[in-house]
Design a protein around this motif. Structure first.
Motif, mmCIF file in Angstrom:
data_model
loop_
_atom_site.group_PDB
_atom_site.id
_atom_site.type_symbol
_atom_site.label_atom_id
_atom_site.label_comp_id
_atom_site.label_asym_id
_atom_site.label_seq_id
_atom_site.Cartn_x
_atom_site.Cartn_y
_atom_site.Cartn_z
ATOM 1 N N LEU A 1 41.151 -38.369 -7.006
ATOM 2 C CA LEU A 1 40.329 -39.368 -7.698
ATOM 3 C C LEU A 1 39.912 -38.808 -9.047
ATOM 4 N N ALA A 2 40.307 -39.493 -10.119
ATOM 5 C CA ALA A 2 39.995 -39.046 -11.480
ATOM 6 C C ALA A 2 38.996 -40.012 -12.109
ATOM 7 N N VAL A 3 37.793 -39.498 -12.403
ATOM 8 C CA VAL A 3 36.738 -40.279 -13.064
ATOM 9 C C VAL A 3 36.015 -39.354 -14.040
ATOM 10 N N PRO A 4 35.386 -39.901 -15.065
ATOM 11 C CA PRO A 4 34.612 -39.034 -15.964
ATOM 12 C C PRO A 4 33.351 -38.515 -15.272
ATOM 13 N N ARG A 5 32.880 -37.353 -15.696
ATOM 14 C CA ARG A 5 31.647 -36.803 -15.119
ATOM 15 C C ARG A 5 30.432 -37.567 -15.594
ATOM 16 N N PHE A 6 30.509 -38.062 -16.854
ATOM 17 C CA PHE A 6 29.378 -38.772 -17.436
ATOM 18 C C PHE A 6 29.865 -40.091 -18.026
ATOM 19 N N SER A 7 28.994 -41.076 -18.002
ATOM 20 C CA SER A 7 29.301 -42.371 -18.606
ATOM 21 C C SER A 7 28.013 -43.018 -19.075
ATOM 22 N N GLU A 8 28.120 -43.725 -20.184
ATOM 23 C CA GLU A 8 26.946 -44.390 -20.723
ATOM 24 C C GLU A 8 26.746 -45.746 -20.057
ATOM 25 N N VAL A 9 25.502 -46.145 -19.919
ATOM 26 C CA VAL A 9 25.156 -47.442 -19.348
ATOM 27 C C VAL A 9 25.871 -48.555 -20.115
ATOM 28 N N GLU A 10 26.412 -49.529 -19.324
ATOM 29 C CA GLU A 10 27.091 -50.698 -19.890
ATOM 30 C C GLU A 10 28.370 -50.340 -20.650
ATOM 31 N N THR A 11 28.893 -49.150 -20.410
ATOM 32 C CA THR A 11 30.156 -48.742 -21.045
ATOM 33 C C THR A 11 31.241 -48.675 -19.984
ATOM 34 N N SER A 12 32.367 -49.300 -20.255
ATOM 35 C CA SER A 12 33.481 -49.317 -19.298
ATOM 36 C C SER A 12 34.220 -47.989 -19.328
ATOM 37 N N TRP A 13 34.685 -47.568 -18.166
ATOM 38 C CA TRP A 13 35.442 -46.318 -18.063
ATOM 39 C C TRP A 13 36.487 -46.458 -16.962
ATOM 40 N N PRO A 14 37.602 -45.712 -17.080
ATOM 41 C CA PRO A 14 38.724 -45.875 -16.146
ATOM 42 C C PRO A 14 38.515 -45.096 -14.850
ATOM 43 N N VAL A 15 39.072 -45.640 -13.775
ATOM 44 C CA VAL A 15 39.112 -44.977 -12.469
ATOM 45 C C VAL A 15 40.574 -44.899 -12.049
ATOM 46 N N ASN A 16 41.001 -43.714 -11.630
ATOM 47 C CA ASN A 16 42.395 -43.513 -11.242
ATOM 48 C C ASN A 16 42.437 -42.769 -9.912
ATOM 49 N N CYS A 17 43.167 -43.340 -8.932
ATOM 50 C CA CYS A 17 43.267 -42.732 -7.598
ATOM 51 C C CYS A 17 44.741 -42.647 -7.207
ATOM 52 N N THR A 18 45.177 -41.466 -6.744
ATOM 53 C CA THR A 18 46.587 -41.230 -6.422
ATOM 54 C C THR A 18 46.700 -40.523 -5.075
ATOM 55 N N LEU A 19 47.691 -40.933 -4.287
ATOM 56 C CA LEU A 19 47.978 -40.256 -3.013
ATOM 57 C C LEU A 19 49.482 -40.209 -2.818
ATOM 58 N N ASP A 20 49.993 -39.012 -2.491
ATOM 59 C CA ASP A 20 51.430 -38.802 -2.282
ATOM 60 C C ASP A 20 51.738 -38.762 -0.790
ATOM 61 N N GLY A 21 53.028 -38.977 -0.459
ATOM 62 C CA GLY A 21 53.508 -38.792 0.903
ATOM 63 C C GLY A 21 53.209 -39.945 1.837
ATOM 64 N N LEU A 22 53.107 -41.161 1.314
ATOM 65 C CA LEU A 22 52.831 -42.336 2.146
ATOM 66 C C LEU A 22 54.127 -43.015 2.564
ATOM 67 N N PHE A 23 54.161 -43.481 3.801
ATOM 68 C CA PHE A 23 55.296 -44.279 4.265
ATOM 69 C C PHE A 23 54.812 -45.276 5.314
#
Length: 485
Positions: free
Chosen positions: A228-250
């Motif tokens: 899970l990749a997210v910023p450590r800090f973010s300002e109120v009312e400011t948009s920021w990206p969230v990225n989640c990755t998992l390998d080895g799924l079937f």
């Protein structure tokens, strides 16, 4: 149990008949050549049918030919040395016994009746909703009915591939099991079971009953949690990206992903490549404090999740303002920078007295301040980290036209029929309009573009720059010489 009781009683009845006949035969008659024939001999019949039995003997003077059976019987014919009987509703294995007398001696013959019945139920037990790859799967086939059991087998199938077979035991109902190791190739495969009643040795055929197929879904889920990749800090009312990755799924297409900010589900976009799944979303927090981001991946009956904290802060600025966005030359204006209560601001290198206090700058506006940019820097310390934000603003100064006398010559000497450019730069805000008119004729000479000089261009030109902030003028003397000069 009922069928087993009938078979036991039939066996005891046949044995009693044989003992009875052995006791009734007079001495010296057992070895005679006369025989009691029973037709059909040892038949194999479907349960519930009726059939005829013929008892016959080749004795020259037969007497009292009869049929002993526990079935319902009816005499349908009789003649010298024979008798025919019709037997009804054969439901289980039994023995029929023909008997008669020849020359005072009793003769007997028997026929073993074997009943076959197809299974009433052939069903593969329900499969698990999902089966993990690499784990053992127990396949179970439930069978009710079907005789004779010694000729009845159950076959477990993967599609058309035989996984195992087993002779059906006598208990009722019976459960036949086989264990297989689930693999990725089993995903979407059909499993079933089949009974085989093999009566080919009795002159009949091979009878098969199939269960309805059941489809298996297998899956593979790694033991590691998603990244899970997210910023450590973010300002109120400011948009920021969230990225989640998992390998080895079937199979990766069957996986489900949930991204959440606290109790708020995020609008998630899911992509996959090979066995890797990637989910992305955009988050925005409305309150200060530590907010939790959760990524949960579910496949089959298992799930993996990762949680990360994001510290949401509020710089509340900086807010950078000008007392006069468009100041007039010669006036006094103020530049102010301010931010939130815990924020330290610095305006053009001048820090505020304390966090939460504004920083100001006053100046007497001149022409040189036009397009001047002011910078304000804001810093906020959150959990040992210093966060930054900045703003800038540009000042526009209104001032009157000014002809650049250093670059605009007041005396010009040119030759007739030559190309020249009259350079006469002018500045001002707003941009002034400049024109140079010949004294008397009011002929307008081009400014800043090439033109062909003629003799009649000689003279005095009055150049004037005009804007809403005023005017500026300059006199230019132009002397044009003849070509022979």
């Amino acid at each position: 149990m009922v069928l087993s009781g009938l078979l036991s009683r039939a066996c005891w009845t046949s044995l009693n008949y044989l003992l009875l006949i052995g006791c009734l035969l007079p001495p010296g008659t057992q070895g005679q050549e006369f025989l009691m024939r029973v037709e059909p001999k040892d038949p194999v019949l479907p349960a519930g049918v009726s059939f005829s039995v013929n008892c016959s003997v080749d004795c020259p003077h037969p007497e009292r030919i009869s049929l002993e059976t526990n079935l319902l019987k009816e005499t349908v014919g009789r003649g010298l040395g024979w008798a025919a009987f019709h037997l009804s509703n054969v439901t289980g294995d039994t023995t029929v016994l023909c008997s008669g007398f020849c020359n005072g001696s009793q003769l007997a013959g028997s026929s073993r009746v074997t009943v076959y019945r197809f299974p009433e139920r052939v069903e593969l037990a329900p499969l698990p909703r999902w089966q993990s790859v690499g784990r053992h799967l127990n396949l179970s086939c439930l069978v009710s009915g079907g005789v004779p059991r010694s000729h009845l087998e159950v076959v477990l199938l993967h599609g058309e591939e035989e996984l195992g077979r087993q002779t059906v035991a006598n208990e009722e109902p019976v459960e036949v099991m086989v264990t297989v190791l689930a693999s990725r190739d089993d995903h979407g495969a059909n499993f079933s079971c089949r009974t085989e009643l093999d009566l080919r040795s009795q002159g009949l055929g091979l009878f098969q009953n199939h269960s309805a197929p059941r489809k298996l879904r297998t899956f593979a889920m790694p033991m590691i949690p998603p990244r899970l990749a997210v910023p450590r800090f973010s300002e109120v009312e400011t948009s920021w990206p969230v990225n989640c990755t998992l390998d080895g799924l079937f199979p990766v297409s069957e996986a489900q992903v949930q991204l959440a900010l606290g109790d708020q589900m995020l609008n998630t976009t899911v992509m996959s490549h090979g066995d890797t799944l990637t989910a992305t979303a955009t988050a925005k927090a409305e309150q200060e404090g530590v907010q939790e981001i959760v990524c949960k991946v579910t496949l089959g009956d298992e799930s993996r999740e990762t949680r990360e904290n994001v510290t949401v802060y509020n710089l509340q600025g900086p807010i950078l303002t000008l007392s006069e966005p468009n100041a007039t030359e010669g006036t006094t204006m103020t530049v102010t920078c301010k931010a939130g209560p815990r924020v330290q601001v610095t305006l053009d290198g001048i820090p505020a007295a304390a966090p939460g206090q504004p920083s100001q700058l006053q100046l007497n506006v001149t022409e040189r301040d036009d397009r001047r940019t002011f910078f304000c820097y804001a810093t906020l310390k959150v959990h040992g980290e210093t966060l930054h934000s900045n703003r800038s603003v540009q000042l526009r100064v209104l001032y009157g036209p000014k002809i650049d006398r250093a670059q605009c010559p007041q005396r010009l000497t040119w030759k007739d029929k030559t190309m020249h450019i009259l350079q006469c730069p002018v500045r001002g805000n707003p941009n002034p309009q400049l024109q140079c008119l010949q004294e008397g004729s009011k002929f307008k000479v081009p400014i800043g573009i090439p033109f062909l000089v003629r003799l009649n261009y000689s003279g005095t030109y009055y150049c004037q720059a005009v804007s809403s902030q005023g005017t500026d003028s300059l006199t230019v003397m132009m002397y044009v010489q003849g070509a022979e000069a």
